[in-house]
Every structure is written in C-alpha cells, then in structure tokens.
Design a protein around this motif. Structure first.
Motif, short mmCIF file in Angstrom:
data_model
loop_
_atom_site.label_atom_id
_atom_site.label_comp_id
_atom_site.label_asym_id
_atom_site.label_seq_id
_atom_site.Cartn_x
_atom_site.Cartn_y
_atom_site.Cartn_z
N ILE A 154 63.17 20.22 26.80
CA ILE A 154 63.35 21.41 25.97
C ILE A 154 64.83 21.50 25.62
O ILE A 154 65.69 21.47 26.51
N HIS A 155 65.13 21.65 24.33
CA HIS A 155 66.50 21.84 23.85
C HIS A 155 66.50 23.10 22.99
O HIS A 155 65.86 23.13 21.94
N ILE A 159 65.91 20.50 30.71
CA ILE A 159 66.11 21.67 29.86
C ILE A 159 67.60 21.80 29.55
O ILE A 159 68.43 21.78 30.46
N THR A 160 67.90 21.95 28.26
CA THR A 160 69.27 22.24 27.81
C THR A 160 69.19 23.47 26.92
O THR A 160 68.42 23.49 25.96
N ALA A 161 69.96 24.50 27.26
CA ALA A 161 69.96 25.74 26.47
C ALA A 161 71.25 26.50 26.74
O ALA A 161 71.99 26.19 27.68
N ASP A 162 71.50 27.51 25.91
CA ASP A 162 72.66 28.36 26.14
C ASP A 162 72.48 29.13 27.44
O ASP A 162 73.38 29.20 28.26
N SER A 222 70.58 22.22 32.20
CA SER A 222 71.93 22.48 31.74
C SER A 222 71.93 23.77 30.94
O SER A 222 71.39 23.84 29.84
N GLY A 223 72.53 24.81 31.53
CA GLY A 223 72.68 26.10 30.86
C GLY A 223 74.13 26.26 30.47
O GLY A 223 74.98 26.41 31.34
N LEU A 224 74.43 26.21 29.20
CA LEU A 224 75.82 26.23 28.75
C LEU A 224 76.55 27.50 29.20
O LEU A 224 77.69 27.45 29.61
N SER A 237 69.41 28.80 22.09
CA SER A 237 69.37 30.17 22.58
C SER A 237 68.98 30.15 24.06
O SER A 237 69.62 29.48 24.85
N LYS A 238 67.90 30.86 24.41
CA LYS A 238 67.46 30.97 25.80
C LYS A 238 66.20 30.14 26.05
O LYS A 238 65.39 29.96 25.15
N VAL A 239 66.04 29.73 27.30
CA VAL A 239 64.75 29.21 27.78
C VAL A 239 64.38 30.09 28.97
O VAL A 239 65.17 30.26 29.90
N ILE A 240 63.18 30.66 28.90
CA ILE A 240 62.68 31.55 29.96
C ILE A 240 61.39 30.96 30.50
O ILE A 240 60.48 30.66 29.73
N THR A 241 61.32 30.78 31.83
CA THR A 241 60.07 30.36 32.43
C THR A 241 59.53 31.54 33.23
O THR A 241 60.27 32.19 33.98
N CYS A 242 58.25 31.83 33.05
CA CYS A 242 57.62 32.98 33.70
C CYS A 242 57.09 32.59 35.08
O CYS A 242 56.97 31.42 35.41
N SER A 243 56.73 33.59 35.87
CA SER A 243 56.42 33.39 37.29
C SER A 243 55.32 32.37 37.57
O SER A 243 55.40 31.66 38.57
N GLU A 244 54.33 32.24 36.74
CA GLU A 244 53.24 31.30 36.99
C GLU A 244 53.43 29.96 36.28
O GLU A 244 52.58 29.08 36.36
N SER A 245 54.55 29.79 35.59
CA SER A 245 54.76 28.58 34.79
C SER A 245 55.24 27.40 35.64
O SER A 245 55.81 27.58 36.72
#
Length: 132
Positions: free
Chosen positions: A43-44, A61-64, A77-79, A47-55
């Motif tokens: 995932i690139h 993953i690369t995101a701000d 990698s969270g910038l 903006s944001k990447v959000i993973t929910c509790s059951e995910s």
C-alpha cells in the motif's frame, strides 16, 4: 426522498477494503486508505493508511500517517507518524518521525526514527552585542 450527488469539498475521499473482504494486489492512492478486511500486498498512500481492529495486512505500507488498529506484518514507513492503537499489532520493521504505541498495542521488530536535522547558526560577537 431527494438524493444529493454534490460532493462536499471538505469531505475526504477514502478507499475502503470492507470487513469480510479479502484483497490481494497493490494499492496506490493520494487519499486515505482504510482496511477493514484482509489485504495482502503493498500500500502506497500520500495521505493516511488506517487498519481497523479486525483487519489483517500482510505486506509493506508507505504513507504520510499510519494508524494500526489491526494486525500488520511487513515493512511500515510512516513519513509523519505511526500509531499502534490498543487493538493493533505490527510485526516487522517500522520507520517514522514519530512512533506512538498505545497501552495494549503490540510491536515486534526493528524500529528507526527519522529526525529533522537542525541547522546550527554561529553568531559572531558583534551580533551578540546588538541583541543585548
């Protein structure tokens, strides 16, 4: 009943992998990506990447900003920041300016933090006299 099709400019567009969905591939997005189901791949996001509790995410993953509420295995990698919520877990390596692990959150792996370099300015005696 009237349905409005006008988009509110203040409403952020979000890509969602819904609960009960399994997806394999690569996601590249300028907007927020929200994972509620299972995802395998990279995932690139700019903006944001959000993973929910059951995910469950298995990939890089690369995101701000990354908010981990579910399980993630891979290189993260969270910038700007990475937050592991009480229901979240990350197994792998993480790189970010800011890393927050809330009580109950789990992390196993390697961690590196970026820090902005601070410019040191040398002041001569004449400049110091003018400030005094």
């Amino acid at each position: 009943m009237k349905i409005s099709r006008n988009k509110n400019p203040e409403t952020e567009e979000v890509t969602v992998i819904a609960a009960g969905t399994t997806f394999t591939g690569t996601i590249e997005s300028n907007q927020t990506v929200r994972i509620e189901g299972n995802f395998t791949g990279d995932i690139h996001s700019k903006s944001k990447v959000i993973t929910c509790s059951e995910s469950r995410v298995h990939g890089n993953i690369t995101a701000d900003e990354i908010i981990a509420g579910g399980s993630i295995k891979g290189e993260i990698s969270g910038l700007t920041s990475i937050t592991i919520q009480p229901t979240g877990s990350i197994e792998g390596s993480i790189i970010s300016d800011t890393i927050v692990i809330e009580k109950g959150g789990m992390f196993e792996g390697d961690c590196r933090m970026h820090q902005e370099e601070t410019e040191v300015i040398e002041m001569g005696p004449q400049l110091l006299e003018k400030q005094a």
